[in-house]
Design an enzyme around this catalytic site. Structure first.
Site, short mmCIF file in Angstrom:
data_model
loop_
_atom_site.label_atom_id
_atom_site.label_comp_id
_atom_site.label_asym_id
_atom_site.label_seq_id
_atom_site.Cartn_x
_atom_site.Cartn_y
_atom_site.Cartn_z
CB THR A 58 -6.35 -0.40 -2.67
OG1 THR A 58 -6.36 1.04 -2.82
CG2 THR A 58 -5.93 -0.38 -4.45
CG ASN A 60 -5.92 6.94 -1.89
OD1 ASN A 60 -5.14 6.16 -1.57
ND2 ASN A 60 -6.26 8.53 -1.03
CG ASP A 65 -3.24 8.57 -5.15
OD1 ASP A 65 -2.80 8.15 -3.68
OD2 ASP A 65 -3.97 7.63 -5.01
CB SER A 90 -3.34 4.96 -9.75
OG SER A 90 -3.82 3.64 -8.96
N1 GLY Z 1 -5.22 5.12 -4.11
C1 GLY Z 1 -4.17 4.49 -4.24
C2 GLY Z 1 -3.36 4.31 -5.85
O1 GLY Z 1 -4.20 4.61 -6.69
O2 GLY Z 1 -1.70 3.94 -5.89
#
Ligand code: GLY
Length: 572
Positions: free
Chosen positions: A383, A403, A425, A454
């Site tokens: 991220t 991700n 997730d 998320s």
């Molecule tokens: N993929 C990490 C999040 O969205 O929390």
């Protein structure tokens, strides 16, 4: 790297960009380059910050600059985010309107609750790598939506320089090289991915070596020419359909066609007189940053010594993450109680905290009106986070992801586009931890068309109607706790933005019941936390934050990138 160095680097690899963007030629007369008094950008890569600055200098605003940085990060920082992933964009325009654009991935129509179970057990290798791991990407739809409604430049204006950069290639930094080495055996399983990211002998590129992405350049150019239809309803959707059918995947051309970007109602709460604007579900970040601030508001953080204050933060995080594991999911599918951000609920949780010792939190709490007052009432490391701001008063706080590093590891043949592994997730099975050791419940179970929960927490802080801080982070669930600590450091402890995001931090996510503490934290605090009963796990670095603050007294921006990563921040 200073601003002149950016341009010299750009000049070496990107001549077309320079001729297109600049009122003067910085290479010939650097002293004539206009001072950066009217905008600010902070990202995780110098070339992305340079792209944001170039967009400003072309006449763009903070929204254009944010998208310019995002499309560039998809090239130079593609292990973290890109066109094959999703994002949340929080925008406050000069007229005071706040918009939350949800470009989070959606589960394909053929997704099922138990799709990752094998012999009754969740097989997380399937949700993390390969054909089943990806949700339908939303970043492109979100960028386009943001530009159409709030930008001054076109998507093509911003994609074409990034396409040139992808074609020419750029030397990879230390973080890219490290993540590439870690992902190389999984990337090697997919010939198209290997062709982009591995050398001809099968070894990964190393720091300083140049990775060129010609197919990605061609895809960016095709989108610049044909718009996002090329992606969602044209050749890209066809290529995905073909590859998925041949490789055991479920995503189809119709899934791409049916992707919808959503505008959600921003989540607004108050903390010690400041207005905190967060991103609503399916972000858990906005809810839990607000919830934790509600708990902390019951204590005088300024007066507390560092050890009890750090202990209090850890206890607060535990309570919030216990709620996250039970209550949070896509509000279009699961009722997420608004009571989680109720100030009285925060006060009731504050009463559970014992300042003299660590407390075991058995499970989630019971926010008020949990059944009836829910977020779907609204209007109908890994991220990366970036922030931009301009003199007109436009601000962007945007977090994007594919991700975990290099997402699903699948590059769609002929496109250079790396697909996310955001299906991980979701909660594949109650109690089974995902890549971030997060557990979830029914609220975050897989359903067709649903968006996985998320932690991304793009946030804006306002004082007296003006934005004074844009902040957010990367790093799975630590995103939420990094954002909290940056806000507390700036608002409660009066720290300048560099310290607010640079100071050593902690992370607790309830399960596992472990307090992660950066090793840079003062030893007496680490020892003190242990003596209060915390199971302390010393950690090298907890995520990467970016922020911009605004000082109304000096009328100046203060952008900062996290010292833990090779980002850059420009402006004043
Ligand atoms: N993929 C990490 C999040 O969205 O929390």
């Amino acid at each position: 790297m200073n601003r002149l160095s950016y341009f010299l680097l750009l000049a070496a690899i990107l001549p077309s960009w320079l001729t297109a963007q600049s009122p003067t030629d910085p290479q010939e007369s650097p002293e004539e380059t206009p001072a950066l008094t009217h905008f600010a950008a902070a990202t995780v890569h110098p070339l992305a910050t340079a792209a944001a600055i170039a967009a400003f200098e072309k006449g763009g605003n903070a929204i254009d600059a944010a998208v310019a940085a995002a499309v560039t990060l998809g090239v130079v920082d593609g292990h973290n985010s890109g066109i094959g992933g999703g994002c949340f964009i929080l925008i406050r325009t000069a007229d005071g309107t706040v918009t939350a654009i949800d470009g989070r991935e959606m589960a394909p129509a053929a997704a099922t609750r138990d799709m990752f179970l094998r012999d009754g057990k969740a097989d997380t290798s399937l949700s993390q790598t390969g054909a089943l791991a990806s949700g339908v990407p939303g970043s492109l739809a979100a960028w386009e939506h943001a530009l159409k409604n709030h930008g001054k430049l076109t998507l093509a204006d911003l994609l074409l320089p990034a396409a040139d950069l992808a074609e020419a290639g750029s030397p990879i930094d230390e973080v890219f090289a490290r993540k590439l080495a870690a992902a190389s055996s999984n990337l090697a399983k997919f010939p198209e991915s290997a062709a982009v990211f591995l050398k001809s002998d099968g070894t990964p590129f190393t720091e300083g070596e140049t990775v060129a992405q010609k197919d990605l350049a061609a895809s960016y150019r095709a989108i610049a020419e044909h718009g996002s239809d090329w992606f969602y309803g044209g050749p890209f959707a066809e290529s995905v359909d073909t590859w998925m059918k041949a490789n055991g995947g479920i995503m189809t051309r119709d899934d791409l066609r049916n992707y919808v970007v959503k505008e959600r109602q921003p989540l607004i709460t108050h903390y010690r007189g400041y207005e905190i604007v967060g991103f609503p579900p399916p972000s858990s970040g906005g809810v839990h940053v607000a919830q934790m601030l509600n708990i902390l508001e019951n204590f005088d953080l300024k007066k507390m010594e560092p050890l009890p204050r750090t202990h209090l933060l850890a206890e607060t995080m535990k309570l919030a993450f216990a709620d996250r594991a039970f209550w949070l999911g896509d509000p279009d599918f699961a009722p997420v109680p608004r009571g989680l951000i109720d100030a009285d609920y925060g006060a009731s949780l504050a009463e559970k905290i014992d300042l003299s010792k660590a407390t075991t939190v058995p499970g989630h709490g019971s926010p008020p009106d949990a059944e009836t007052d829910v977020f779907d009432d609204f209007d109908r490391k890994h991220t990366q986070h970036l922030c931009t701001a301009d003199a007109e008063g436009n601000w962007v706080s945007m977090t994007s992801t594919i991700n975990t590093g290099f997402g699903s590891k699948v590059v769609v043949p002929g496109t250079g586009i790396l697909l996310n592994n955001e299906m991980d997730d979701f909660s594949a099975q109650p109690g089974v931890p995902n890549a971030f050791k997060l557990v979830g419940a029914e609220a975050n179970a897989i359903e067709p068309g649903k968006r996985p929960l998320s932690s991304m927490s793009p946030t804006l802080v306002l004082a007296e109607g003006r934005v004074i801080m844009a902040v957010g982070a990367a790093g799975g669930p630590t995103i939420i706790t990094q954002t909290l600590q940056a806000i507390v450091n700036h608002l409660d402890l009066d720290q300048e933005v560099e310290n607010a995001i640079g100071a050593p931090r902690i992370h607790h996510q309830w399960s596992p019941d472990v307090l992660r503490v950066e090793k840079a934290m003062a030893p007496q605090i680490i020892e003190g936390l242990k003596s209060l009963g915390h199971d302390v796990a010393p950690t090298t670095g907890l995520g990467v934050s970016q922020a911009i603050t605004f000082d109304p007294k000096t009328v100046s921006f203060h952008p900062a990138h996290d010292p833990r990563a090779p980002g850059s921040a420009e402006g004043n």
